[in-house]
Design a protein around this motif. Sequence first.
Motif, PDB file in Angstrom:
ATOM      1  N   ALA A  95       1.559  -7.515  -5.811  1.00  0.00           N
ATOM      2  CA  ALA A  95       2.720  -8.400  -5.656  1.00  0.00           C
ATOM      3  C   ALA A  95       2.381  -9.632  -4.831  1.00  0.00           C
ATOM      4  CB  ALA A  95       3.873  -7.633  -5.015  1.00  0.00           C
ATOM      5  N   ASP A  96       1.574  -9.445  -3.772  1.00  0.00           N
ATOM      6  CA  ASP A  96       1.202 -10.580  -2.938  1.00  0.00           C
ATOM      7  C   ASP A  96       0.276 -11.543  -3.677  1.00  0.00           C
ATOM      8  OD1 ASP A  96       2.669 -10.122  -0.630  1.00  0.00           O
ATOM      9  OD2 ASP A  96       1.191  -8.758   0.215  1.00  0.00           O
ATOM     10  N   VAL A  97      -0.654 -11.003  -4.465  1.00  0.00           N
ATOM     11  CA  VAL A  97      -1.585 -11.849  -5.209  1.00  0.00           C
ATOM     12  C   VAL A  97      -0.869 -12.648  -6.291  1.00  0.00           C
ATOM     13  CG1 VAL A  97      -3.503 -11.780  -6.845  1.00  0.00           C
ATOM     14  CG2 VAL A  97      -3.633 -10.455  -4.742  1.00  0.00           C
ATOM     15  N   THR A  98       0.090 -12.015  -6.962  1.00  0.00           N
ATOM     16  CA  THR A  98       0.746 -12.649  -8.110  1.00  0.00           C
ATOM     17  C   THR A  98       2.108 -13.247  -7.779  1.00  0.00           C
ATOM     18  OG1 THR A  98       1.769 -10.541  -8.739  1.00  0.00           O
ATOM     19  CG2 THR A  98      -0.395 -11.038  -9.676  1.00  0.00           C
ATOM     20  N   GLY A  99       2.589 -13.041  -6.557  1.00  0.00           N
ATOM     21  CA  GLY A  99       3.915 -13.553  -6.197  1.00  0.00           C
ATOM     22  C   GLY A  99       5.037 -12.874  -6.957  1.00  0.00           C
ATOM     23  N   SER A 100       4.882 -11.553  -7.233  1.00  0.00           N
ATOM     24  CA  SER A 100       5.839 -10.847  -8.098  1.00  0.00           C
ATOM     25  C   SER A 100       6.650  -9.788  -7.364  1.00  0.00           C
ATOM     26  CB  SER A 100       5.094 -10.205  -9.270  1.00  0.00           C
ATOM     27  OG  SER A 100       4.027  -9.401  -8.806  1.00  0.00           O
ATOM     28  N   LYS A 101       6.932 -10.017  -6.080  1.00  0.00           N
ATOM     29  CA  LYS A 101       7.736  -9.045  -5.320  1.00  0.00           C
ATOM     30  C   LYS A 101       9.075  -8.771  -5.998  1.00  0.00           C
ATOM     31  CE  LYS A 101       7.752 -11.017  -1.254  1.00  0.00           C
ATOM     32  NZ  LYS A 101       6.746 -12.079  -1.430  1.00  0.00           N
ATOM     33  N   LYS A 102       9.721  -9.839  -6.464  1.00  0.00           N
ATOM     34  CA  LYS A 102      11.042  -9.685  -7.067  1.00  0.00           C
ATOM     35  C   LYS A 102      10.977  -8.835  -8.334  1.00  0.00           C
ATOM     36  CE  LYS A 102      14.939 -12.492  -8.702  1.00  0.00           C
ATOM     37  NZ  LYS A 102      15.446 -13.868  -8.841  1.00  0.00           N
ATOM     38  N   MET A 139      11.823   7.847  -5.879  1.00  0.00           N
ATOM     39  CA  MET A 139      10.758   6.846  -6.006  1.00  0.00           C
ATOM     40  C   MET A 139      11.325   5.445  -6.157  1.00  0.00           C
ATOM     41  SD  MET A 139       7.541   7.992  -8.311  1.00  0.00           S
ATOM     42  CE  MET A 139       7.117   6.264  -8.309  1.00  0.00           C
ATOM     43  N   GLY A 140      12.332   5.314  -7.020  1.00  0.00           N
ATOM     44  CA  GLY A 140      12.926   4.007  -7.256  1.00  0.00           C
ATOM     45  C   GLY A 140      13.553   3.431  -5.998  1.00  0.00           C
ATOM     46  N   PHE A 141      14.280   4.260  -5.279  1.00  0.00           N
ATOM     47  CA  PHE A 141      14.950   3.794  -4.060  1.00  0.00           C
ATOM     48  C   PHE A 141      13.941   3.333  -3.014  1.00  0.00           C
ATOM     49  CE2 PHE A 141      16.536   4.823   0.227  1.00  0.00           C
ATOM     50  CZ  PHE A 141      17.641   3.980   0.281  1.00  0.00           C
ATOM     51  N   TRP A 142      13.007   4.189  -2.666  1.00  0.00           N
ATOM     52  CA  TRP A 142      12.097   3.885  -1.554  1.00  0.00           C
ATOM     53  C   TRP A 142      11.094   2.791  -1.904  1.00  0.00           C
ATOM     54  CZ3 TRP A 142      13.596   5.220   3.004  1.00  0.00           C
ATOM     55  CH2 TRP A 142      14.391   6.356   3.185  1.00  0.00           C
ATOM     56  N   ASN A 143      10.622   2.764  -3.148  1.00  0.00           N
ATOM     57  CA  ASN A 143       9.668   1.706  -3.514  1.00  0.00           C
ATOM     58  C   ASN A 143      10.348   0.344  -3.591  1.00  0.00           C
ATOM     59  OD1 ASN A 143       6.879   2.203  -3.775  1.00  0.00           O
ATOM     60  ND2 ASN A 143       7.218   3.488  -5.572  1.00  0.00           N
ATOM     61  N   SER A 144      11.598   0.298  -4.030  1.00  0.00           N
ATOM     62  CA  SER A 144      12.288  -0.992  -4.092  1.00  0.00           C
ATOM     63  C   SER A 144      12.469  -1.571  -2.695  1.00  0.00           C
ATOM     64  CB  SER A 144      13.640  -0.848  -4.792  1.00  0.00           C
ATOM     65  OG  SER A 144      14.591  -0.172  -3.991  1.00  0.00           O
ATOM     66  N   LEU A 145      12.631  -0.685  -1.690  1.00  0.00           N
ATOM     67  CA  LEU A 145      12.834  -1.160  -0.324  1.00  0.00           C
ATOM     68  C   LEU A 145      11.589  -1.835   0.247  1.00  0.00           C
ATOM     69  CD1 LEU A 145      14.936   1.649   1.406  1.00  0.00           C
ATOM     70  CD2 LEU A 145      15.702  -0.508   0.414  1.00  0.00           C
ATOM     71  N   VAL A 146      10.397  -1.446  -0.213  1.00  0.00           N
ATOM     72  CA  VAL A 146       9.164  -2.085   0.266  1.00  0.00           C
ATOM     73  C   VAL A 146       9.213  -3.580  -0.028  1.00  0.00           C
ATOM     74  CG1 VAL A 146       6.654  -2.173   0.071  1.00  0.00           C
ATOM     75  CG2 VAL A 146       7.835   0.018  -0.115  1.00  0.00           C
ATOM     76  N   PHE A 147       9.556  -3.929  -1.272  1.00  0.00           N
ATOM     77  CA  PHE A 147       9.567  -5.328  -1.684  1.00  0.00           C
ATOM     78  C   PHE A 147      10.809  -6.047  -1.158  1.00  0.00           C
ATOM     79  CE2 PHE A 147       7.292  -2.712  -4.748  1.00  0.00           C
ATOM     80  CZ  PHE A 147       6.033  -3.286  -4.643  1.00  0.00           C
ATOM     81  N   TYR A 148      11.900  -5.317  -1.035  1.00  0.00           N
ATOM     82  CA  TYR A 148      13.123  -5.887  -0.456  1.00  0.00           C
ATOM     83  C   TYR A 148      12.895  -6.297   1.001  1.00  0.00           C
ATOM     84  CZ  TYR A 148      17.793  -5.682   1.700  1.00  0.00           C
ATOM     85  OH  TYR A 148      18.928  -5.951   2.413  1.00  0.00           O
TER      86      TYR A 148
END
Length: 458
Positions: A95-102, A139-148
């Motif tokens: 995500a950091d390399v590609t700017g794709s956090k969202k 998985m969906g909840f906790w992983n989404s919070l990383v990028f949020y």
Amino acid sequence: MEKGNKRVVKGWIFYDWANSVYNLVISSAIFPVFYANVTESHYLKTVGRDKLLPGENVMVEFFGFTLSNSVLFSYVLAASFLLVSILSPLLSGVADVTGSKKRFMQFFCYLGSFASISLFWFSPDHIEWGMLSIFLASMGFWNSLVFYNAFLPEIAEPKDHDNISARGFSMGYFGSMILLVICLSIIMLGDPAYTKYSFVLVGLWWMGFAQVTFRRLPHNVNKKAVKSGRIFKGVVELKRVFNEFRQTKRLKRYLLSFFFFNTGVQTVMLMAVVFAKKEIDWGEAGGDAGLIVAILLIQILGAGGAYLMSYISSLIGNLRTLIFVVIGWMILCIWAYWLQSPTEFYFLAAGIGLVMGGVQALSRSTYSKFLPTTDNHASYFSFYDVAEKIGIVLGLFFFGLMEYLTGNLRASVLSIVAFFAIGLVLLIFVPRKESAKGRKVLIASRLAALKAKEGLGE
């Protein structure tokens, strides 16, 4: 990007409103009770009895293995936390390399939402599919919070992080409380069979209100080019950020402290209902209504606690405030060992609500403030996420082990004080400022990274 844009900040805050319904309705309040009831009913039908024998466990068949329903539930959650701990650093590097956090945030939001909706078809006859839904929702909840969480330092100045983080958690507490009341009204005024519709409402609420966030948060803030070899570049970027992280004295010490005191926090939050159900004398009612009241009390005071601790931190600083909050958690755990009545438990729930909101909001904003100047926020927050998830697994294992060794659930609660005590000592020794040596190393690392990118034409 302009930091402090009110529209963007409000959009970011709104994701707490959207996703917190999963944490309350499915993780804490309604699904655990639903799961216990349907698996118990199925078990009694299998053995041909109307009720459980004293001390008897409800057993379920899972891929040919026979184990208790509570053990299966805890194992599935623990497995999801472990996988999140493995995936989040790798994906954050990409995500950091590609700017794709969202984009990653959207993917995991929809994964968790649809998995929550799929619980509508939960059946003990096909429990493997039902537990897969729980696994994917977690998985969906906790992983989404990383990028949020990684968006916080990009959308606001450090001086505003405490207030914005507190507003996010408060919105989450109020939003989840509203949906919980709606779900309970449907169940109590309609039919207990309508419980399954709660899971559909969670998924729709989560993905629906998240659209406000997705419309307002920027995509690819630093305008990074998306090229081939994303996974490899993501791993390389994560390794570089980790080496940079190792040079930060303040951030490293804070994360170690967070690992221990947050292990205590998450263990108490996850096991509070189990403790209250087994150790408090609720009388003939069995305690279900009393537990719901306690959960609502925690939500209300959690929102207030987030704002209160944010205000206190503006007066005495984040670290000092966290020290007092962790001491408060220790006192509450010691008190829990002795309490007996529902009234005492309500007072305990009120105390937990105040310190829970404060410690969650301040932990996130403090970590964000301590980050070096960087555009690799997702990678840095993945370390925060890994510390949180591994801590949860450790805390749950330790809690169960202490009950197994002592045969006393109250001893397990008391033993959690050790995590808070270690976290408190480590927190006291977190430097108020980054060391001069650390700042020089970080600057050198940042310059080297910029030169490397220029050499690659990025």
